[in-house]
Design a protein around this motif. Sequence first.
Motif, PDB file in Angstrom:
ATOM      1  N   UNK A 197       1.133  -1.167   0.084  1.00  0.00           N
ATOM      2  CA  UNK A 197       0.089   0.044   0.021  1.00  0.00           C
ATOM      3  C   UNK A 197       0.999   1.128  -0.094  1.00  0.00           C
ATOM      4  N   UNK A 198       1.045   1.831  -1.056  1.00  0.00           N
ATOM      5  CA  UNK A 198       1.748   2.920  -1.268  1.00  0.00           C
ATOM      6  C   UNK A 198       1.085   4.584  -1.089  1.00  0.00           C
ATOM      7  N   UNK A 199       1.769   5.086  -0.396  1.00  0.00           N
ATOM      8  CA  UNK A 199       1.073   6.627  -0.220  1.00  0.00           C
ATOM      9  C   UNK A 199       0.613   7.267  -1.420  1.00  0.00           C
ATOM     10  N   UNK A 200       1.651   7.000  -2.553  1.00  0.00           N
ATOM     11  CA  UNK A 200       1.464   7.792  -3.837  1.00  0.00           C
ATOM     12  C   UNK A 200       2.388   7.204  -4.652  1.00  0.00           C
ATOM     13  N   UNK A 201       2.408   7.880  -5.863  1.00  0.00           N
ATOM     14  CA  UNK A 201       3.414   7.290  -6.767  1.00  0.00           C
ATOM     15  C   UNK A 201       4.805   7.802  -6.137  1.00  0.00           C
ATOM     16  N   UNK A 202       5.724   6.821  -6.138  1.00  0.00           N
ATOM     17  CA  UNK A 202       7.180   7.151  -5.490  1.00  0.00           C
ATOM     18  C   UNK A 202       7.686   8.242  -6.501  1.00  0.00           C
ATOM     19  N   UNK A 203       7.300   8.127  -7.760  1.00  0.00           N
ATOM     20  CA  UNK A 203       8.217   9.217  -8.651  1.00  0.00           C
ATOM     21  C   UNK A 203       7.470  10.316  -8.518  1.00  0.00           C
ATOM     22  N   UNK A 204       6.365  10.214  -8.417  1.00  0.00           N
ATOM     23  CA  UNK A 204       5.518  11.697  -8.097  1.00  0.00           C
ATOM     24  C   UNK A 204       6.053  12.594  -6.985  1.00  0.00           C
ATOM     25  N   UNK A 205       6.274  11.589  -5.969  1.00  0.00           N
ATOM     26  CA  UNK A 205       6.696  12.055  -4.679  1.00  0.00           C
ATOM     27  C   UNK A 205       8.096  12.858  -4.744  1.00  0.00           C
ATOM     28  N   UNK A 206       9.040  11.985  -5.547  1.00  0.00           N
ATOM     29  CA  UNK A 206      10.184  12.350  -5.467  1.00  0.00           C
ATOM     30  C   UNK A 206      10.582  13.736  -6.034  1.00  0.00           C
ATOM     31  N   UNK A 207       9.884  13.476  -7.424  1.00  0.00           N
ATOM     32  CA  UNK A 207       9.955  14.828  -8.470  1.00  0.00           C
ATOM     33  C   UNK A 207       9.347  15.877  -7.951  1.00  0.00           C
ATOM     34  N   UNK A 208       8.060  15.910  -7.141  1.00  0.00           N
ATOM     35  CA  UNK A 208       7.737  16.977  -6.626  1.00  0.00           C
ATOM     36  C   UNK A 208       8.399  17.730  -5.334  1.00  0.00           C
ATOM     37  N   UNK A 209       9.014  16.758  -4.676  1.00  0.00           N
ATOM     38  CA  UNK A 209      10.070  17.373  -3.539  1.00  0.00           C
ATOM     39  C   UNK A 209      11.002  18.356  -4.155  1.00  0.00           C
ATOM     40  N   UNK A 210      11.527  18.207  -5.384  1.00  0.00           N
ATOM     41  CA  UNK A 210      12.558  18.875  -6.062  1.00  0.00           C
ATOM     42  C   UNK A 210      11.885  20.308  -6.593  1.00  0.00           C
ATOM     43  N   UNK A 211      10.662  19.958  -6.975  1.00  0.00           N
ATOM     44  CA  UNK A 211       9.892  21.091  -7.630  1.00  0.00           C
ATOM     45  C   UNK A 211       9.780  22.235  -6.612  1.00  0.00           C
ATOM     46  N   UNK A 212       9.340  21.519  -5.463  1.00  0.00           N
ATOM     47  CA  UNK A 212       8.811  22.462  -4.365  1.00  0.00           C
ATOM     48  C   UNK A 212      10.011  23.246  -3.975  1.00  0.00           C
ATOM     49  N   UNK A 213      11.186  22.663  -3.649  1.00  0.00           N
ATOM     50  CA  UNK A 213      12.452  23.276  -3.160  1.00  0.00           C
ATOM     51  C   UNK A 213      13.006  24.269  -4.242  1.00  0.00           C
ATOM     52  N   UNK A 214      13.084  23.963  -5.601  1.00  0.00           N
ATOM     53  CA  UNK A 214      13.290  24.759  -6.567  1.00  0.00           C
ATOM     54  C   UNK A 214      12.657  25.998  -6.427  1.00  0.00           C
ATOM     55  N   UNK A 215      11.401  25.981  -6.160  1.00  0.00           N
ATOM     56  CA  UNK A 215      10.640  27.146  -6.043  1.00  0.00           C
ATOM     57  C   UNK A 215      10.820  28.171  -4.795  1.00  0.00           C
ATOM     58  N   UNK A 216      11.145  27.442  -3.587  1.00  0.00           N
ATOM     59  CA  UNK A 216      11.826  28.094  -2.793  1.00  0.00           C
ATOM     60  C   UNK A 216      12.924  28.654  -2.589  1.00  0.00           C
ATOM     61  N   UNK A 217      13.527  28.387  -3.550  1.00  0.00           N
ATOM     62  CA  UNK A 217      15.177  28.837  -3.511  1.00  0.00           C
ATOM     63  C   UNK A 217      15.422  29.679  -4.579  1.00  0.00           C
ATOM     64  N   UNK A 218      14.497  29.790  -5.532  1.00  0.00           N
ATOM     65  CA  UNK A 218      14.769  30.373  -6.833  1.00  0.00           C
ATOM     66  C   UNK A 218      15.560  29.759  -7.867  1.00  0.00           C
ATOM     67  N   UNK A 219      15.442  28.511  -7.619  1.00  0.00           N
ATOM     68  CA  UNK A 219      16.166  27.693  -8.702  1.00  0.00           C
ATOM     69  C   UNK A 219      17.423  27.520  -8.523  1.00  0.00           C
ATOM     70  N   UNK A 220      18.289  28.149  -7.584  1.00  0.00           N
ATOM     71  CA  UNK A 220      19.872  27.985  -7.475  1.00  0.00           C
ATOM     72  C   UNK A 220      19.953  27.903  -6.099  1.00  0.00           C
ATOM     73  N   UNK A 221      21.269  27.198  -5.999  1.00  0.00           N
ATOM     74  CA  UNK A 221      21.876  27.214  -4.659  1.00  0.00           C
ATOM     75  C   UNK A 221      22.134  25.601  -4.297  1.00  0.00           C
TER      76      UNK A 221
END
Length: 357
Positions: free
Chosen positions: A155-179
């Motif tokens: 029983x998976x919370x969600x698609x593992x791929x969706x979770x992993x990739x979305x974590x990067x998208x959120x962080x990129x938004x928070x730091x302006x894509x740099x750092x």
Amino acid sequence: MIKRPLAAVALTAALAVGAAACGGTTKNSSASDNGGAAATSGAKANPNAPLKKGLKLAFLPKQVNNPYETIVDKAGIAGAKEFGGTAKEVGPSDASASSQISYLNTLIQQRQDAILIAANDPNAVCGPLKQAMSRKIAVVAYDSDAAKECRDVFINQASSEEIGRSEIKVMSDLIGGKGKIAILSATANATNQNTWISFMKEELKKPEYSGIQLVKVAYGDDDDQKSFQQTQGLLQAYPDLKGIIAPTTVGIAAAARYIDSSKYKGKVAVSGLGTPNQMRKFVKDGTVKKFELWDPANLGYLASYAAAALASGQITGAQGESFKAGKLGSRTIGKDGEVILGPPTVFDSSNIDNYHF
């Protein structure tokens, strides 16, 4: 952990955990094609079979003092009452690779009808899980998968791929894509953590993230104090760090607590998987802008009904089989015996007060 939240994050696994999750695990081709181990044992599903009364279920979380796991298991125990079963939670206080084995041996001796496990290590628990299955005990992995040949469904919370990739998208938004960024994980062998991280690394290879550098993956072992210390260590080693992703409910809370009382508040972004209740303070004081998760209660509830369907012969774990999961409706088993709860939810100041778990 979160490990979670998303439906939300629905923490979706990507959260999911699943995939890469099995690392060095080996499996036979029939298990890979048809799903869980029960699907390859010759058992046949009877979708019209009623759920048996008096089923005994046991939840074995990564560790019993993990707030996220507690939410999951309590909901699963409550779900069992709906179909006339009984359920309990047992488990270790630490999340080491071998800590769950003695509990598995005891549950097998007790002749539980189903064992539900969030595996600390996909392979370390394989031996006793196979023994359980040989004794007709249904085995359901949830949150963090076991090796595919050692359980019936996952029983998976969600698609593992969706979770992993979305974590990067959120962080990129928070730091302006740099750092520079770091990942604060749970244990080095956690199936879900490693799967999500593998997709995070894949996502970072895209051109749009060329300005982001992953400098380290640290491990807090789902221990609050160790995760706090690991956060401190990351900032000492990389004083120009821009963000920390903690895909574990214990880790994200510890990282936020450290940042909240340090000179890095407002300078280092913290995100990952967490529950609204544990993160509310940090969102409201600006330490954390966004994080994700699924509804952990629904994860446990779904796992409970899947275990009952297995123990009653309604399903075997084969791809394409369906079962009814109470208030969550009908669910269909996918490839490798995986059942996905749903996509993760992003929590921020605009919606966090709408959730209470």
